[in-house]
Write an enzyme that holds these catalytic residues in place. Sequence first.
Site, PDB file in Angstrom:
ATOM      1  N   ASP A 184      -1.479  -0.613   5.989  1.00 16.03           N
ATOM      2  CA  ASP A 184      -1.866  -0.057   7.342  1.00 16.03           C
ATOM      3  C   ASP A 184      -3.193   0.450   7.657  1.00 16.03           C
ATOM      4  OD1 ASP A 184      -1.893   2.176   5.633  1.00 16.03           O
ATOM      5  OD2 ASP A 184      -1.454   3.390   7.449  1.00 16.03           O
TER       6      ASP A 184
ATOM      7  N   THR B 234      -2.789   0.690  -4.559  1.00 14.86           N
ATOM      8  CA  THR B 234      -3.245   1.880  -3.778  1.00 14.86           C
ATOM      9  C   THR B 234      -4.611   2.514  -4.293  1.00 14.86           C
ATOM     10  OG1 THR B 234      -2.675   4.183  -3.045  1.00 14.86           O
ATOM     11  CG2 THR B 234      -2.033   3.355  -5.153  1.00 14.86           C
ATOM     12  N   GLY B 235      -5.479   2.869  -3.310  1.00 12.72           N
ATOM     13  CA  GLY B 235      -6.595   3.715  -3.782  1.00 12.72           C
ATOM     14  C   GLY B 235      -6.495   5.005  -4.309  1.00 12.72           C
TER      15      GLY B 235
ATOM     16  N   ASP C 220      -7.243  -1.817   3.544  1.00 11.65           N
ATOM     17  CA  ASP C 220      -6.088  -2.808   3.340  1.00 11.65           C
ATOM     18  C   ASP C 220      -6.263  -4.003   4.154  1.00 11.65           C
ATOM     19  OD1 ASP C 220      -4.233  -1.132   1.986  1.00 11.65           O
ATOM     20  OD2 ASP C 220      -3.432  -0.304   3.748  1.00 11.65           O
TER      21      ASP C 220
ATOM     22  N   LYS D  79      -8.880  -4.683  -3.914  1.00  9.14           N
ATOM     23  CA  LYS D  79      -7.394  -5.163  -3.663  1.00  9.14           C
ATOM     24  C   LYS D  79      -7.592  -6.599  -3.182  1.00  9.14           C
ATOM     25  CE  LYS D  79      -5.677  -0.503  -1.428  1.00  9.14           C
ATOM     26  NZ  LYS D  79      -5.104   0.020  -0.283  1.00  9.14           N
TER      27      LYS D  79
ATOM     28  N   ASP E 281       0.930  -1.281   0.058  1.00 10.79           N
ATOM     29  CA  ASP E 281       0.144   0.055   0.011  1.00 10.79           C
ATOM     30  C   ASP E 281       0.886   1.174   0.057  1.00 10.79           C
ATOM     31  OD1 ASP E 281      -2.247   1.880   0.498  1.00 10.79           O
ATOM     32  OD2 ASP E 281      -1.540   1.828   2.428  1.00 10.79           O
ATOM     33  N   LYS E 282       0.350   2.324  -0.541  1.00  9.11           N
ATOM     34  CA  LYS E 282       1.455   3.553  -0.571  1.00  9.11           C
ATOM     35  C   LYS E 282       1.508   4.305   0.575  1.00  9.11           C
ATOM     36  CE  LYS E 282       0.061   7.309  -2.714  1.00  9.11           C
ATOM     37  NZ  LYS E 282       0.322   8.338  -1.433  1.00  9.11           N
ATOM     38  N   THR E 283       0.094   5.012   0.791  1.00  6.18           N
ATOM     39  CA  THR E 283       0.004   5.901   2.134  1.00  6.18           C
ATOM     40  C   THR E 283       0.027   5.124   3.277  1.00  6.18           C
ATOM     41  OG1 THR E 283      -1.491   7.106   0.650  1.00  6.18           O
ATOM     42  CG2 THR E 283      -1.818   7.580   3.104  1.00  6.18           C
TER      43      THR E 283
END
Length: 682
Positions: free
Chosen positions: A574, A527-528, A578, A555, A371-373
């Site tokens: 996180d 990622t969203g 997710d 996802k 995941d990115k953020t």
Amino acid sequence: MEHDHMQHQHHVGAPVANHSMHNPKAFRNQFWLALALTVPTMVFSHSVQMLFGFKLEFAFSYLIPAAFGTLMFFTGGRVFLLGGLAELRAKKPGMMALISLALVVAFTYSLFITVVQLLGYTWAGMDFWWELAALVTIMLLGHWIEMKSIQGAQNAVGELATLMPDQADLIEGEQTRRVSVSELRVGDLVLVRAGATVPADGFVVEGHSKVNEAMVTGESAEVARTVGNEVIAGTINSDSSGLGQGALTVRVSRIGEDTMLAGVMRLVREAQASKSKTQILADRAAGWLFYVALGSALVTAIVWISIGGQTPDFILERVVTVLVIACPHALGLAIPLVAAISASQAAKSGLLIRNRLAFETARNVDVVLFDKTGTLTTAERGFLDAKLAHSATLTSVNEVIALAAGVERDSEHPIGRAIFAEAVRRNLEIPQVLDVRTIPGQGVTGILEATNVIVGGPIVLTGRHIDINVNDLVLADIANRSGNSVVYVVRDSELLGLIEVGDSIRPSSKQAIFELQLQRKRVAILTGDAKGVAESVAAKLGITEIFAEVLPHQKAEIVSKLQADGSIVAMVGDGINDAPALAQADVGMAIGTGTSVAIESAGLLLVSNDPMSVSKAISLSKRSVSKMTQNLWWAAGYNLIAIPMAAGVFMPIGLMLSPAIGALLMSLSTIAVAANAQLLRK
């Protein structure tokens, strides 16, 4: 807090193996007593004297082995007898039952021979007092080593409970009062002096320093902490006042069982309760070996009786040796010790194992999805860059940052805090701006040396008809397309500079991706966020595969599609969004600062929030499973060879194992397994 410490230690000391609650000190004391009794037992044993060619006799000296051997049976042998009885009552015979059987057979037979000799009857057999003594002593030594190793591995993590201080400095107005940590409440302000331990989780509201978080996150380098940054209970405010670091004022956000440290302890307890497939297999094998030993002993007796030509004492000696050599001591130690040490080593690296199966699966991971953020990035508005405006009269970017920080000094807005924190980090001289006011929807304004300074968004420029050069517009557009915010610093009607603020990439993310790619892992972002934002982050980290603008259920679907070709997929995330993907993945890894939903859906927890822990987890998983496999082969292979030798199969070629030699070799096997497991620490 003293009560809480003991409670944590009790939980962390939970058993890893069925007999791991035994006290190492008790085994140590029993071993030394047994050794003291074994020496005279062996010296006055007739068979030992014959073996080494000496003679030491006086009236009734032959009773010394019987007396000491009997004492050994009821003292050092007691723990094995009680353990074996408990296993038989539970209808789950294992190692203790097998040792007990060997001891009972040796004791009964030796007592019979001694009584016969006292009564003056002739008996061709030899007693086994010295063998019994040697067996008890060596078994106690093996158990002492095992218990000491297991307890040491478990307590390495349990020491976290002792990190919490008992008292804290509570700020009340202009005064501070020393209070018990248990009195703290969410929202309280506490003073953490240089060199002091943070008493509760919270956020820094005043001051700047460096904090040692090694005991919680595994990160050896001290971490800078200033206004707006989170601090963790149990970490230490670095005593480096000479370098500009000092006291921190912290607003408490979590206390007691809600702190990260308490959460770490709970996760440790869960990890200790979980078992892997390898460990379950070892437990079953120990039970099977009990029946194999009984069967082998029975076959040994039947075959030698059928062949004929051997005395009862010889046959019984073979039976006893089979029972001794088949003790699954090394097998019982092979997996639990590796599991305990790997959990300890993982914790030191900022990784908590919530599920042993997920941890062992990590070694075979083919694809790692991030995941990115909040995972590859910090999920906090941080300072990214600053540039002088095309026609600015200032001479350096630092002047722009210092001026903006003066206006934002007391700001509660994330962007304002990020700008002020950057000025502090750069050690800039921040001017004292007067009459600071917030302009709703625009920004913040203040007076400096009779000039009006404004820090705000694009509306500051349009609303005040301030000119902006096309080059500055291009810079702002690039930042906005990357998902970042741009604030403008204006003095009177002059644009001085642009400050870019956004979700900054974690310092270790690029190296973490590189390490995984070196391990030939396929790495992708899931990622969203908007595609452009995801592409910007991916480009900086060297990631070429991106799944952007996906919903939470999508996802999980992407993870499932990647698994369709047989790939083992790891997901690192996180947030609540997710959780479905973490649960669907073969290995779910949650960032420690993530939501409880994400953490509950994952098998591994990265307490340090460091993506580098992903490659460390994969590496440690490989080493851990390798050690388990080596230990299983050693323990099982040893028994496969030793049992036939004990039964007398190789007697025609001169290979024979006595009970004492069998016990010695068995304990050497245990020590070898323990030593092999300890190599995980290197």
